[in-house]
Scaffold this active site. Structure first.
Site, PDB file in Angstrom:
ATOM      1  N   CYS B 124       0.942  -1.065  -0.129  1.00 12.30           N
ATOM      2  CA  CYS B 124       0.042  -0.140  -0.066  1.00 12.30           C
ATOM      3  C   CYS B 124       0.946   1.348  -0.135  1.00 12.30           C
ATOM      4  CB  CYS B 124      -0.947  -0.049   1.213  1.00 12.30           C
ATOM      5  SG  CYS B 124      -1.872   1.503   1.395  1.00 12.30           S
ATOM      6  N   CYS B 127      -0.769   4.423   2.083  1.00 18.66           N
ATOM      7  CA  CYS B 127      -0.588   4.288   3.508  1.00 18.66           C
ATOM      8  C   CYS B 127      -0.175   3.034   3.932  1.00 18.66           C
ATOM      9  CB  CYS B 127      -2.233   4.681   4.167  1.00 18.66           C
ATOM     10  SG  CYS B 127      -3.652   4.132   3.112  1.00 18.66           S
ATOM     11  N   SER B 128      -1.089   2.189   4.549  1.00 20.72           N
ATOM     12  CA  SER B 128      -0.601   0.792   5.088  1.00 20.72           C
ATOM     13  C   SER B 128      -1.618   0.014   4.861  1.00 20.72           C
ATOM     14  CB  SER B 128       0.141   0.798   6.439  1.00 20.72           C
ATOM     15  OG  SER B 128       1.128   1.788   6.223  1.00 20.72           O
ATOM     16  N   CYS B 129      -2.479  -0.095   3.982  1.00 22.39           N
ATOM     17  CA  CYS B 129      -3.709  -1.072   3.925  1.00 22.39           C
ATOM     18  C   CYS B 129      -3.248  -2.585   4.099  1.00 22.39           C
ATOM     19  CB  CYS B 129      -4.605  -0.872   2.813  1.00 22.39           C
ATOM     20  SG  CYS B 129      -5.210   0.954   2.583  1.00 22.39           S
TER      21      CYS B 129
END
Lengths: 99, 220, 102
Positions: B124, B127-129
Site C-alpha cells: 500500500c 498508507c498501510s492498508c
C-alpha cells in the site's frame, strides 16, 4: 447512485493526469499511464469526499486496472511479463480509443 | 477511569523486554504521544463516547487476530476446491463462512492466487492498508517508507531482500492496495504435502507468503 | 505535485526486517480508531486525510502509531468532540500524576 460501470474488463483506459490538491487515492506514479481494466470491483462511496466528512455520494465505480511495469517505469529492471494492479475509481479513468 | 494496572499487565507483546533501537518510547517512558493517547482516551471515556471496557475488548480482539487466521483460510483452500473457488470469487463471504468477522473493517477482501506463472505481492504505497482481519496488525517493514516506495518500482529487488529469487518465466504481479480492497495472497501448495491434513497444512503457511514476499516451503 | 505520503517509486534504502512488536498503548490507538469508526464519529478516510496534513517533517519523524494518534486528535478537535482547552488540561493533569504509568 450510478447503476452501470462505464468500462468493462479488457478495455484500455488512460489514468487522468491531474495535478490536484486534496485527499487522493490514485497514486502519483500511475497518473498519465495507460492500462487495461482487469475487473469491475463494485460501487463504493467516494473516499475523496468521505475524507472531508461528507457523504461520499453518489457512489463511484471502482476497478482493478492492470499496467505493464515496463510502461509504468521506463527503466524497469524486471521481466517483460511483470505487471502492477491498482484499484482506481472511475472518475480517474478515460477511455482509450483504438486508432 | 485510569489505565488500571490489571488491564496494563494483561497484554503480552511488550512484556518480554523487546527494545527496538528506533523506538525509544519504551513502555516505561511517558512520551508526548503516550500522554496524548491517555488524554484522548480518558476524555472520550469521561464524555461517555466510549468506555474503558470497550477499549479493552477491542484491544483483545486485535490481539486475537494473527497470521494463523489467514493460514487456516489458505489450508482450507488447498484442501477444498469448492471453498477455493468461493474464496477467489468472494473472499469476504468465504472468510465470513469460516467465522471471520469482517464487518468491523468496512472493506472488501480479495484473494489473489499464485500459480506456476504468476507470483503476487501486496503493498500500500499511500498508507498501510493490510488484511488485518486475517493477518492481524501489519509488520513494521510493511508500513516502512522503504517497502512502500520500492515494492512497486523494483519488486524483484525487494523480493531478493526477502530471500526470494524468482525466474523471469514467473511474472511478478504487484497489487497496490489503494482503496477499499484488502489483498491476501493464496500461495502455491508445496509438493510433498498431499497426505497432510488441513491443520497440518495451516501450520506450514507463513505470514509473508500471504503478503507475497515469501513462498511456502515444502516441509522437510 | 506528489504529496509526501504518496511514496510509490520514490528512492529509498534497504528494508529493515526487524519485527517491532506493538506495545499496549499502540494497540490502544488502533482500538480507539476502531471504536470511533464503529460509532461513526470518525471515518478512516478522515484519519488518512489528517495524516496527509501533518506536514512531511512530523509524518516521517513520528512512528506509525504516533502519527495515527496525531491525526486522530486533530480530527477530534476539528469535529468539536474534544476541545483544545480540555486536551491541554488533561495532559497537564497526567503529567502531575505521581505515577502516571502504573
Amino acid at each position: 447512485m450510478v447503476t452501470q460501470p462505464a468500462f468493462k474488463a479488457g478495455e484500455r483506459v488512460h489514468v487522468r493526469q491531474v495535478d490536484s490538491q486534496g485527499h487522493i487515492r490514485t497514486p502519483h506514479y500511475i497518473r498519465g499511464k495507460t492500462g487495461v481494466i482487469e475487473r469491475f470491483v463494485g460501487f463504493f462511496r467516494n473516499p475523496e469526499e468521505l475524507a472531508y466528512g461528507r457523504s461520499g455520494e453518489p457512489h463511484r465505480a471502482l476497478y482493478r486496472v492492470r499496467f505493464v511495469q515496463s510502461h509504468v517505469w521506463p527503466d524497469y529492471g524486471g521481466a517483460a511479463g511483470d505487471t502492477i494492479d491498482i484499484d482506481i475509481y472511475e472518475h480517474w479513468l478515460q477511455p482509450v480509443n483504438p486508432s | 477511569m485510569s489505565h488500571d494496572p490489571a488491564d496494563h499487565h494483561g497484554h503480552g507483546d511488550h512484556a518480554h523486554g523487546h527494545r527496538h533501537p528506533n523506538q525509544p518510547d519504551h513502555d516505561d517512558t511517558l512520551t508526548y504521544y503516550r500522554k496524548l493517547e491517555m488524554a484522548v482516551r480518558e476524555l472520550l471515556i469521561e464524555k461517555n463516547i466510549i468506555s474503558a471496557d470497550e477499549v479493552r475488548k477491542v484491544v483483545e480482539n486485535i490481539e486475537s487476530r494473527s497470521p494463523e487466521g489467514g493460514a487456516r483460510v489458505v489450508a482450507r483452500a488447498w484442501s477444498d476446491p469448492q471453498f477455493k473457488q468461493a474464496l477467489l470469487e468472494d473472499a469476504t463471504a468465504a472468510c465470513a463462512s469460516m467465522g471471520f468477522e469482517m464487518a468491523l473493517y468496512d472493506v472488501q477482501l480479495t484473494v489473489v492466487e499464485n500459480t506456476p506463472d504468476v507470483h503476487n505481492m501486496v503493498v500500500c504505497t499511500l498508507c498501510s492498508c493490510y488484511p488485518r482481519m486475517l493477518l492481524g496488525l501489519p509488520p513494521a517493514w510493511y508500513k516502512s517508507r522503504a517497502y512502500r516506495s520500492r515494492a512497486v518500482r523494483e519488486p524483484r529487488a525487494v523480493l531478493r531482500e526477502f530471500g526470494l529469487e524468482l525466474p523471469d518465466t514467473v511474472s511478478v504481479r504487484v497489487h497496490d492496495s489503494t482503496a477499499d480492497l484488502r489483498y491476501l495472497v493464496l500461495p502455491m501448495r508445496p509438493e510433498g504435502t498431499e497426505d497432510m491434513s488441513e491443520a497440518e497444512l495451516a501450520a506450514i503457511v507463513n505470514r509473508d507468503s500471504m503478503i507475497g514476499t515469501a513462498v511456502v516451503a515444502a516441509p522437510k | 505535485m506528489r504529496a509526501y505520503h504518496d511514496l510509490g517509486g520514490t528512492p529509498a534504502g534497504p528494508i529493515d526486517h526487524d519485527e517491532h512488536a506493538l506495545q499496549l498503548w499502540e494497540k490502544r490507538i488502533e482500538a480507539l480508531l476502531v471504536l470511533l469508526t464503529r460509532k461513526k464519529i470518525l471515518r478512516i478516510d478522515e484519519n488518512r486525510r489528517g495524516l496527509e496534513s501533518l506536514g512531511s517533517e512530523a509524518y516521517f519523524a513520528a512512528s506509525y502509531a504516533e502519527r495515527r494518534m496525531l491525526s486522530m486528535s486533530n480530527n477530534l478537535i476539528m469535529k468539536g468532540v474534544i476541545s483544545v482547552e480540555a486536551l491541554a488540561a488533561k495532559i497537564a493533569e497526567i503529567e502531575s500524576r505521581v505515577d502516571p504509568l502504573p
